[in-house]
Motif scaffolding. Structure first.
Motif, PDB file in Angstrom:
ATOM      1  N   GLY A  26       0.815  -1.218   0.000  1.00  0.00           N
ATOM      2  CA  GLY A  26       0.000   0.000   0.000  1.00  0.00           C
ATOM      3  C   GLY A  26       0.840   1.255   0.000  1.00  0.00           C
ATOM      4  N   CYS A  96      -9.006 -12.647   6.384  1.00  0.00           N
ATOM      5  CA  CYS A  96      -8.192 -11.430   6.198  1.00  0.00           C
ATOM      6  C   CYS A  96      -6.883 -11.764   5.505  1.00  0.00           C
ATOM      7  CB  CYS A  96      -7.851 -10.796   7.559  1.00  0.00           C
ATOM      8  SG  CYS A  96      -9.197  -9.957   8.387  1.00  0.00           S
ATOM      9  N   LEU A 100      -5.574 -11.272   1.704  1.00  0.00           N
ATOM     10  CA  LEU A 100      -4.407 -10.397   1.526  1.00  0.00           C
ATOM     11  C   LEU A 100      -3.298 -11.129   0.776  1.00  0.00           C
ATOM     12  CD1 LEU A 100      -3.174  -7.607   2.170  1.00  0.00           C
ATOM     13  CD2 LEU A 100      -2.237  -8.601   4.264  1.00  0.00           C
ATOM     14  N   PRO A 204      -9.765   5.257   3.313  1.00  0.00           N
ATOM     15  CA  PRO A 204      -9.753   3.795   3.154  1.00  0.00           C
ATOM     16  C   PRO A 204      -8.461   3.282   2.522  1.00  0.00           C
ATOM     17  CG  PRO A 204     -11.872   4.673   2.490  1.00  0.00           C
ATOM     18  CD  PRO A 204     -10.965   5.853   2.694  1.00  0.00           C
ATOM     19  N   PHE A 208      -5.665   0.822   4.201  1.00  0.00           N
ATOM     20  CA  PHE A 208      -5.247  -0.430   3.567  1.00  0.00           C
ATOM     21  C   PHE A 208      -3.745  -0.659   3.733  1.00  0.00           C
ATOM     22  CE2 PHE A 208      -3.538  -2.504  -0.342  1.00  0.00           C
ATOM     23  CZ  PHE A 208      -4.033  -3.784  -0.100  1.00  0.00           C
ATOM     24  N   THR A 211      -2.932  -2.602   6.925  1.00  0.00           N
ATOM     25  CA  THR A 211      -3.432  -3.957   7.172  1.00  0.00           C
ATOM     26  C   THR A 211      -2.277  -4.912   7.456  1.00  0.00           C
ATOM     27  OG1 THR A 211      -3.470  -4.354   4.778  1.00  0.00           O
ATOM     28  CG2 THR A 211      -5.544  -3.711   5.819  1.00  0.00           C
ATOM     29  N   SER A 359      -8.322  -7.397  -2.752  1.00  0.00           N
ATOM     30  CA  SER A 359      -7.769  -6.434  -1.790  1.00  0.00           C
ATOM     31  C   SER A 359      -8.884  -5.716  -1.026  1.00  0.00           C
ATOM     32  CB  SER A 359      -6.868  -5.416  -2.495  1.00  0.00           C
ATOM     33  OG  SER A 359      -7.579  -4.704  -3.494  1.00  0.00           O
ATOM     34  N   SER A 362     -10.086  -7.997   1.744  1.00  0.00           N
ATOM     35  CA  SER A 362      -9.083  -8.009   2.803  1.00  0.00           C
ATOM     36  C   SER A 362      -9.197  -6.782   3.705  1.00  0.00           C
ATOM     37  CB  SER A 362      -7.676  -8.064   2.181  1.00  0.00           C
ATOM     38  OG  SER A 362      -6.695  -8.031   3.176  1.00  0.00           O
ATOM     39  N   THR A 363      -9.315  -5.599   3.096  1.00  0.00           N
ATOM     40  CA  THR A 363      -9.398  -4.354   3.873  1.00  0.00           C
ATOM     41  C   THR A 363     -10.606  -4.350   4.796  1.00  0.00           C
ATOM     42  OG1 THR A 363      -8.348  -3.156   2.048  1.00  0.00           O
ATOM     43  CG2 THR A 363      -9.471  -1.838   3.712  1.00  0.00           C
ATOM     44  N   ILE A 367     -10.520  -4.382   9.056  1.00  0.00           N
ATOM     45  CA  ILE A 367     -11.108  -3.297   9.858  1.00  0.00           C
ATOM     46  C   ILE A 367     -12.152  -3.852  10.827  1.00  0.00           C
ATOM     47  CG2 ILE A 367     -12.451  -1.155   9.792  1.00  0.00           C
ATOM     48  CD1 ILE A 367     -11.127  -0.542   7.093  1.00  0.00           C
ATOM     49  N   THR A 420     -15.445  -1.481  -3.490  1.00  0.00           N
ATOM     50  CA  THR A 420     -15.331  -1.726  -2.057  1.00  0.00           C
ATOM     51  C   THR A 420     -16.691  -2.019  -1.422  1.00  0.00           C
ATOM     52  OG1 THR A 420     -15.301   0.683  -1.725  1.00  0.00           O
ATOM     53  CG2 THR A 420     -13.191  -0.466  -1.675  1.00  0.00           C
TER      54      THR A 420
END
Length: 448
Positions: A26, A96, A100, A204, A208, A211, A359, A362-363, A367, A420
């Motif tokens: 990221g 997660c 990722l 956001p 990311f 993470t 992705s 995953s984000t 969270i 998203t």
């Protein structure tokens, strides 16, 4: 008596795992897009996100040190929120890292194409999964050593950028006909050229980049001296955030005005290329490949340890809680790695769209887990108001409440983007399926 995990991770390993968790693709790739969304205000966005991630990590740290007999922070969820939440959080945390890893395996295939364009993305993913699995099967010390080297490469690249930027700034050097100057931070629309809307919409993407930062909390069961090493790793987080994120963004936009920083390539490549360093693109491509490999390596470790904990608490198959004579949860490692082969197939079928989809999932998942862990800490403090483990959460309970509000707000922002929002929908469906499975298993066992 069941054989448990071994404590082979040294202070050096824990420190570098924590750093590796704080630096991901990221920063190296996604920062260009984040800069275009908010301009120089991205520096403030990283600072704000970093503060709340620090509070979240301090909450995890206090939880872990309150009972070192637990293998990871997931077990605290069962104690303070109940078995249902442990089941949901444990399997969501597994998702997660699986998602990722899939995102970074996809990215690795793209990076390899820079040198070997004829190699298909799916083949790169396949080779990486096999190599990292074999490495993790050796010992937890081997994982720690590999992650240490991965983190060292990432740190070296960031430090090189910051030092170069400082030298250029102090000497008022000219790059592309423009002077490297602090004025570049405000010359095109001020510090907030996109207003508060741009600042908020970039959040956001900024989050990311963080993470995986909580992964150091999974190492507690395999750390030689957790009482000393974990607080040290967590407390150095502000310094890492300041140096790696804020420092790199600051020098980037002093060298190039924010509106001249490209989105399609890494800002790191742009800076070194503009200095006439011809091998810059190749070097940075190697660094971002290392960052992706680091994430995949961490994912294989994290998912296997998550399955190990879930199995020991009867939320996963019994064999996932077994270890070999080197204290490695082999079945958990192999299962999590086999699931990653899904991305090999997806990269064959959808090589261009899959990275953005995975992705996003995953984000959202990360969270959600962060929010639940902060809530878990609140419950712990309410249950043990007078217990002092020597590592208290600063500004409790105000910091907990503000952190929950901040992370929840970012989740709401994800609804504004189509890709998203799909990730949010998928995660909601995932949680729904997990609830059905949990109640089905509970009914089968005669508990409901």
């Amino acid at each position: 008596m069941q054989k448990g995990l071994s404590r082979e991770l040294t202070n050096r390993h824990v420190q570098m795992i924590a750093i590796g968790g704080a630096i991901g693709t990221g920063l190296f790739l996604g920062s260009g897009m984040a800069i275009q969304k908010s301009g120089p205000a991205i520096i403030l966005a990283y600072l704000l996100a970093g503060i709340f991630c620090f509070f979240m990590m301090r909450a995890i740290g206090e939880l872990i040190l309150s009972d070192l007999n637990k293998s990871s922070f997931i077990e605290f969820v069962s104690e303070y929120l109940g078995e249902k939440w442990e089941f949901l959080v444990g399997w969501t945390y597994w998702l997660c890292w699986e998602s990722l890893a899939m995102a970074d395996l996809t990215a690795s295939g793209i990076y390899i194409k820079y040198w070997f364009p004829q190699i298909p993305q799916w083949l790169t993913a396949l080779v990486i999964i096999i190599v990292l699995l074999l490495f993790n099967l050796l010992s937890v010390g081997a994982f720690g050593e590999l992650e240490t080297w991965f983190s060292s490469i990432k740190i070296l690249a960031i430090v090189a950028l910051i030092v170069t930027g400082i030298i250029l700034l102090l000497t008022s050097a000219k790059i592309g006909g423009e002077v490297v100057s602090l004025h570049n931070l405000v010359k095109n629309g001020g510090f907030f050229p996109k207003g508060m809307k741009g600042f908020v919409l970039a959040m956001p993407m900024v989050l990311f980049a963080f993470t995986g930062i909580e992964m150091v909390g999974l190492t507690s069961g395999e750390t030689a001296n957790p009482k000393k090493d974990l607080p040290k790793a967590i407390n150095t987080l502000p310094l890492r955030i300041g140096l790696f994120y804020i420092g790199s963004m600051f020098v980037l936009m002093c060298i190039h005005p924010w509106n001249e920083i490209a989105v399609s390539t890494s800002p790191f490549v742009q800076v070194f290329s503009s200095l006439g360093i011809k091998i810059a693109a190749g070097v940075i491509n190697f660094v971002v490949l290392t960052a992706a490999l680091s994430a995949c390596n961490s994912a294989i470790f994290s998912t296997s340890r998550t399955l190990f904990v879930l199995s020991r608490n009867k939320h996963a198959a019994k064999r996932f809680g077994e270890v070999n004579n080197r204290s490695i949860p082999v079945a958990s490692l192999v299962f999590s790695s086999l699931i990653l082969f899904v991305i090999v197939i997806l990269n064959y079928v959808l090589p261009h769209q899959i990275f953005e989809i995975i992705s996003g999932v995953s984000t959202v998942s990360f969270i959600l887990v962060w929010i639940i862990l902060v809530v878990c800490h609140l419950k712990y403090k309410q249950a043990h108001p007078k217990v002092n483990v020597g590592f208290p959460m600063p500004f409790y309970p105000v910091a907990n409440i503000l952190t929950i509000i901040f992370f929840s707000g970012v989740l709401l922002l994800l609804l504004l983007d189509f890709s998203t929002s799909l990730a949010l929908l998928f995660t909601a469906l995932w949680l729904g399926v997990l609830l059905l499975i949990y109640h089905g298993l509970a009914k089968k066992q005669g508990e409901v």
